[in-house]
Design a protein around this motif. Structure first.
Motif, PDB file in Angstrom:
ATOM      1  N   GLU A  41       0.808  -1.149   0.024  1.00 56.80           N
ATOM      2  CA  GLU A  41       0.109  -0.124  -0.053  1.00 56.80           C
ATOM      3  C   GLU A  41       0.868   1.320   0.087  1.00 56.80           C
ATOM      4  N   ARG A  42       2.118   1.297   0.930  1.00 59.57           N
ATOM      5  CA  ARG A  42       2.804   2.471   0.723  1.00 59.57           C
ATOM      6  C   ARG A  42       3.465   2.633  -0.397  1.00 59.57           C
ATOM      7  N   ILE A  43       4.088   1.455  -0.791  1.00 58.35           N
ATOM      8  CA  ILE A  43       4.850   1.823  -2.263  1.00 58.35           C
ATOM      9  C   ILE A  43       3.785   2.146  -3.414  1.00 58.35           C
ATOM     10  N   ALA A  44       2.634   1.683  -3.271  1.00 57.26           N
ATOM     11  CA  ALA A  44       1.709   1.900  -4.348  1.00 57.26           C
ATOM     12  C   ALA A  44       1.118   3.408  -4.354  1.00 57.26           C
ATOM     13  N   ALA A  45       1.514   4.113  -2.982  1.00 53.52           N
ATOM     14  CA  ALA A  45       1.311   5.404  -2.791  1.00 53.52           C
ATOM     15  C   ALA A  45       2.222   6.263  -2.929  1.00 53.52           C
ATOM     16  N   GLY A  46       3.294   5.839  -3.484  1.00 50.94           N
ATOM     17  CA  GLY A  46       4.489   6.750  -3.582  1.00 50.94           C
ATOM     18  C   GLY A  46       5.604   6.854  -2.519  1.00 50.94           C
ATOM     19  N   LYS A  47       5.002   6.245  -1.318  1.00 50.56           N
ATOM     20  CA  LYS A  47       6.100   6.152  -0.198  1.00 50.56           C
ATOM     21  C   LYS A  47       6.922   4.780  -0.039  1.00 50.56           C
ATOM     22  N   SER A  48       7.838   4.842   1.056  1.00 51.50           N
ATOM     23  CA  SER A  48       8.908   3.880   1.185  1.00 51.50           C
ATOM     24  C   SER A  48       8.059   2.671   1.779  1.00 51.50           C
ATOM     25  N   SER A  49       8.949   1.629   1.730  1.00 48.84           N
ATOM     26  CA  SER A  49       8.644   0.275   2.801  1.00 48.84           C
ATOM     27  C   SER A  49       8.858   0.669   3.785  1.00 48.84           C
ATOM     28  N   LEU A  50       8.464  -0.094   4.845  1.00 42.49           N
ATOM     29  CA  LEU A  50       8.574   0.202   6.316  1.00 42.49           C
ATOM     30  C   LEU A  50       9.798  -0.108   6.897  1.00 42.49           C
ATOM     31  N   GLY A  51      10.339  -1.079   6.381  1.00 44.74           N
ATOM     32  CA  GLY A  51      11.924  -1.483   6.806  1.00 44.74           C
ATOM     33  C   GLY A  51      11.878  -2.021   8.225  1.00 44.74           C
ATOM     34  N   PHE A  52      13.033  -1.595   9.236  1.00 46.29           N
ATOM     35  CA  PHE A  52      13.107  -2.003  10.410  1.00 46.29           C
ATOM     36  C   PHE A  52      11.902  -1.650  11.323  1.00 46.29           C
ATOM     37  N   LEU A  53      11.406  -2.709  11.705  1.00 42.59           N
ATOM     38  CA  LEU A  53      10.177  -2.290  12.322  1.00 42.59           C
ATOM     39  C   LEU A  53       9.978  -1.878  13.740  1.00 42.59           C
ATOM     40  N   ASN A  54      10.821  -2.284  14.492  1.00 42.72           N
ATOM     41  CA  ASN A  54      10.917  -2.174  16.105  1.00 42.72           C
ATOM     42  C   ASN A  54      10.604  -0.476  16.401  1.00 42.72           C
ATOM     43  N   PRO A  55      11.322   0.294  16.082  1.00 39.55           N
ATOM     44  CA  PRO A  55      11.037   1.444  16.330  1.00 39.55           C
ATOM     45  C   PRO A  55       9.353   1.996  16.305  1.00 39.55           C
ATOM     46  N   LEU A  56       8.958   1.587  15.091  1.00 44.03           N
ATOM     47  CA  LEU A  56       7.520   1.751  15.060  1.00 44.03           C
ATOM     48  C   LEU A  56       6.558   1.036  15.895  1.00 44.03           C
ATOM     49  N   ILE A  57       6.872  -0.280  16.242  1.00 39.36           N
ATOM     50  CA  ILE A  57       6.041  -0.802  17.132  1.00 39.36           C
ATOM     51  C   ILE A  57       6.001  -0.426  18.493  1.00 39.36           C
ATOM     52  N   TYR A  58       7.426  -0.121  18.847  1.00 35.85           N
ATOM     53  CA  TYR A  58       7.394   0.463  20.310  1.00 35.85           C
ATOM     54  C   TYR A  58       7.045   1.992  20.606  1.00 35.85           C
ATOM     55  N   GLN A  59       6.856   2.579  19.287  1.00 30.84           N
ATOM     56  CA  GLN A  59       6.178   3.922  19.436  1.00 30.84           C
ATOM     57  C   GLN A  59       4.542   3.911  19.453  1.00 30.84           C
ATOM     58  N   ASN A  60       4.179   2.708  18.976  1.00 37.76           N
ATOM     59  CA  ASN A  60       2.726   2.613  18.749  1.00 37.76           C
ATOM     60  C   ASN A  60       2.209   1.249  19.415  1.00 37.76           C
ATOM     61  N   PRO A  61       2.209   1.097  20.602  1.00 35.92           N
ATOM     62  CA  PRO A  61       1.950   0.068  21.522  1.00 35.92           C
ATOM     63  C   PRO A  61       0.289  -0.140  21.208  1.00 35.92           C
ATOM     64  N   GLY A  62      -0.339   0.882  20.901  1.00 39.22           N
ATOM     65  CA  GLY A  62      -2.073   0.927  20.809  1.00 39.22           C
ATOM     66  C   GLY A  62      -2.291   0.230  19.583  1.00 39.22           C
ATOM     67  N   ALA A  63      -1.598   0.091  18.518  1.00 41.54           N
ATOM     68  CA  ALA A  63      -1.710  -0.712  17.421  1.00 41.54           C
ATOM     69  C   ALA A  63      -1.851  -2.318  17.556  1.00 41.54           C
ATOM     70  N   PHE A  64      -1.401  -2.719  18.838  1.00 35.30           N
ATOM     71  CA  PHE A  64      -1.861  -3.832  19.183  1.00 35.30           C
ATOM     72  C   PHE A  64      -2.696  -4.417  20.283  1.00 35.30           C
ATOM     73  N   ASN A  65      -3.301  -5.449  20.262  1.00 35.84           N
ATOM     74  CA  ASN A  65      -4.345  -5.815  21.257  1.00 35.84           C
ATOM     75  C   ASN A  65      -3.581  -6.485  22.289  1.00 35.84           C
ATOM     76  N   ASP A  66      -3.394  -6.032  23.467  1.00 36.13           N
ATOM     77  CA  ASP A  66      -2.825  -6.617  24.651  1.00 36.13           C
ATOM     78  C   ASP A  66      -3.587  -7.584  25.406  1.00 36.13           C
ATOM     79  N   PHE A  67      -2.877  -8.487  26.126  1.00 35.88           N
ATOM     80  CA  PHE A  67      -3.637  -9.185  27.100  1.00 35.88           C
ATOM     81  C   PHE A  67      -3.304  -8.895  28.484  1.00 35.88           C
ATOM     82  N   ALA A  68      -2.338  -7.977  28.613  1.00 34.72           N
ATOM     83  CA  ALA A  68      -2.200  -7.356  29.968  1.00 34.72           C
ATOM     84  C   ALA A  68      -1.577  -5.946  29.718  1.00 34.72           C
ATOM     85  N   THR A  69      -1.655  -5.253  30.935  1.00 41.73           N
ATOM     86  CA  THR A  69      -1.038  -3.773  30.847  1.00 41.73           C
ATOM     87  C   THR A  69       0.417  -3.811  30.392  1.00 41.73           C
ATOM     88  N   GLY A  70       0.684  -3.169  29.179  1.00 41.76           N
ATOM     89  CA  GLY A  70       2.125  -2.863  28.925  1.00 41.76           C
ATOM     90  C   GLY A  70       2.720  -4.200  28.455  1.00 41.76           C
TER      91      GLY A  70
END
Length: 510
Positions: free
Chosen positions: A459-488
């Motif tokens: 989707e990003r490449i089709a929109a003229g953007k780059s790929s996501l690459g190394f994912l951990n910074p994005l994941i740890y900046q956005n914990p709300g994108a995941f459905n957690d089973f515990a707090t944190g």
């Protein structure tokens, strides 16, 4: 006879006394010494860790181009710019070549940057060059014999350090986030997984995007099984949908029934069954055996080959499971770090999202002793070396404080914590013409998440953007994108299971 051997040599100059570089008191578990290796046996040595020009610069660049909000985010490097970071200095090359020439040997580069080199020599030459004692060792299970040394030395002035790591992601079962069929909890088919995580089923319009599924040791997936899988579980797409082949070290895909294995079967069936419309390539790396050194060679040659491509696949999932970690346990930290710190860091700098299943044993993995997970996303569960901790140190420290962890805890609190996230690890597959229900393994988890990333990258490449690459910074900046089973964050499910809709919303903003 010709035997392959891979050694890590950390080298710099040629003057000074010899020093033991690596030593172990006994062979790896499952191997026993038979006797001295024949003096005329040819060894193919991989000499690694020639002092790179600017490793710290490479690592800094990886984090800058991978961290949303950074002014350099998504400005990935070209093949040539990455190679410039890791190319050894002329002084290093001159020193190593002088040392080899003194022993009537020459080398050839095995990477474009020249930081890994190969040398062919006999056992007698190797014993003299490295002050070693090569012996024949036999695997007690397979009866395979290999030529190895328990200790070797180099001139003290040749020794320099290499610090490298790799990024990881983990997967486990997760709870539903949308309305799904009542049959799904007993049979997590691709349709159920799409409903659970909100993965679109409409075929994507392929952009300049590819999804790589890795296989090692000449393992592959049966194409007839794939066809049957798609007919059964994705009847809305063409059953003749298949994958292309990338062969490394003569990796095969000969479709003989005896060669098909479950892990690449799972990887390919669920990559094609979930990343609808995305071109999938099977990356087959062959070694011919599964002893630890050959596994190391595969882990070296696969990323090196991908780095040689002008455009490597933007998303890659590694299907090598707990067996791989068993053999990885005999790697020295230097061997593990030389691959992780350098090669996978280069892939990250090129914009590749490399996703690894954490293995089925989690933090209690009885096989693994190395601390190497930092340039990929890990799905599974271990506590590894916390080598690049600034993007997750806060959440892990909060967890350790909450459970009152100390140095006496049954895990190393100073090491890299995994998993990062979690996903289903229990789904059906078709293997050797039979439906296998209730199969479990983090290879399912890793492939599910990697399929979501492949779709988002498209989707990003089709929109003229780059790929996501190394994912951990994005994941740890956005914990709300995941459905957690515990707090944190926690070491069972990480931040929890991914939501495709939430990840898509984030990806559209960055």
């Amino acid at each position: 006879m010709l035997k392959a051997l891979s050694l890590l040599l950390l080298v710099g100059t040629t003057r000074g006394e010899f020093t033991v570089l690596e030593r172990r008191d006994s062979p790896p578990s499952g191997f026993s010494r038979v006797g001295p290796s024949p003096s005329d046996t040819v060894l193919n040595l991989r000499l690694a860790a020639l002092t790179q020009n600017n490793i710290s610069g490479l690592h800094d660049t990886v984090y800058e181009v991978s961290t949303p909000g950074n002014s350099r985010y998504s400005q990935y490097l070209s093949k040539e710019k990455v190679e410039a970071f890791v190319a050894p200095s002329k002084e290093t090359l001159n020193g190593v070549n002088a040392w080899l020439k003194t022993n009537n040997l020459t080398s050839s580069p095995i990477t474009a940057a020249g930081d890994w080199i190969a040398v062919s020599l006999t056992v007698s030459q190797a014993n003299a060059l490295l002050a070693a004692g090569f012996s024949t060792f036999q695997n007690t299970e397979s009866n395979q014999t290999v030529h190895r040394t328990l200790s070797y030395s180099i001139p003290a002035a040749l020794r320099t350090g290499i610090n490298m790591t790799k990024l990881s992601t983990v997967t486990n079962r997760s709870s539903p986030t949308t309305s799904i069929s009542s049959d799904c909890p007993d049979n997590w088919t691709p349709t159920c997984i799409q409903a659970l995580y909100g993965v679109p089923s409409t075929p994507a319009t392929p952009a300049a995007n590819a999804f790589g599924v890795c296989g090692f040791n000449n393992e592959f997936a049966d194409e007839k099984d794939l066809t049957a899988f798609l007919e059964t579980y994705r009847p809305d797409i063409a059953s003749n949908t298949t994958f292309s082949l990338i062969s490394i070290d003569d990796g095969i895909n000969n479709q003989l029934p005896s060669g098909a294995e479950e892990n690449p079967t799972i990887g390919l069936q669920y990559a094609l069954g979930l990343a609808t419309g995305i071109p999938v390539a099977f990356i087959s790396t062959g070694t011919g055996s599964t002893d630890s050194i050959d596994v190391f060679t595969a882990f070296l040659d696969e990323p090196n080959y991908l780095l040689s491509l002008a455009q490597p696949p933007q998303t890659v999932v590694q299907t090598f499971d707990s067996v791989g970690f068993k053999f990885e346990s005999s790697f020295t930290p230097q061997l593990a770090e030389s691959i992780c710190h350098l090669l996978y860091a280069q892939l990250a700098a090129r914009g590749v999202s490399y996703i690894v299943n954490g293995g089925d044993f989690g933090a209690c993995n009885p096989f693994s002793s190395t601390g190497c997970r930092a340039w990929d996303v890990a799905i599974g569960g271990h506590l590894w070396g916390r080598l690049f901790q600034h993007f997750y140190d806060k959440v892990v420290s909060e967890y350790l404080n909450a459970i009152d962890a100390t140095d006496a805890s049954p895990f190393n609190i100073s090491r890299r914590a995994v998993p990062d996230i979690s996903a289903l690890a229990h789904s059906p597959l078709i293997f050797q013409g039979q439906t296998v229900s209730g199969q479990s393994g983090t290879v399912f988890s890793a492939t599910i998440f990697a399929s979501m990333i492949a779709l988002l990258n498209n989707e990003r490449i089709a929109a003229g953007k780059s790929s996501l690459g190394f994912l951990n910074p994005l994941i740890y900046q956005n914990p709300g994108a995941f459905n957690d089973f515990a707090t944190g964050w926690d070491p069972v499910t990480g931040f929890g299971s991914p939501s495709y809709a939430k990840l898509r919303e984030i990806c559209q903003k960055i």
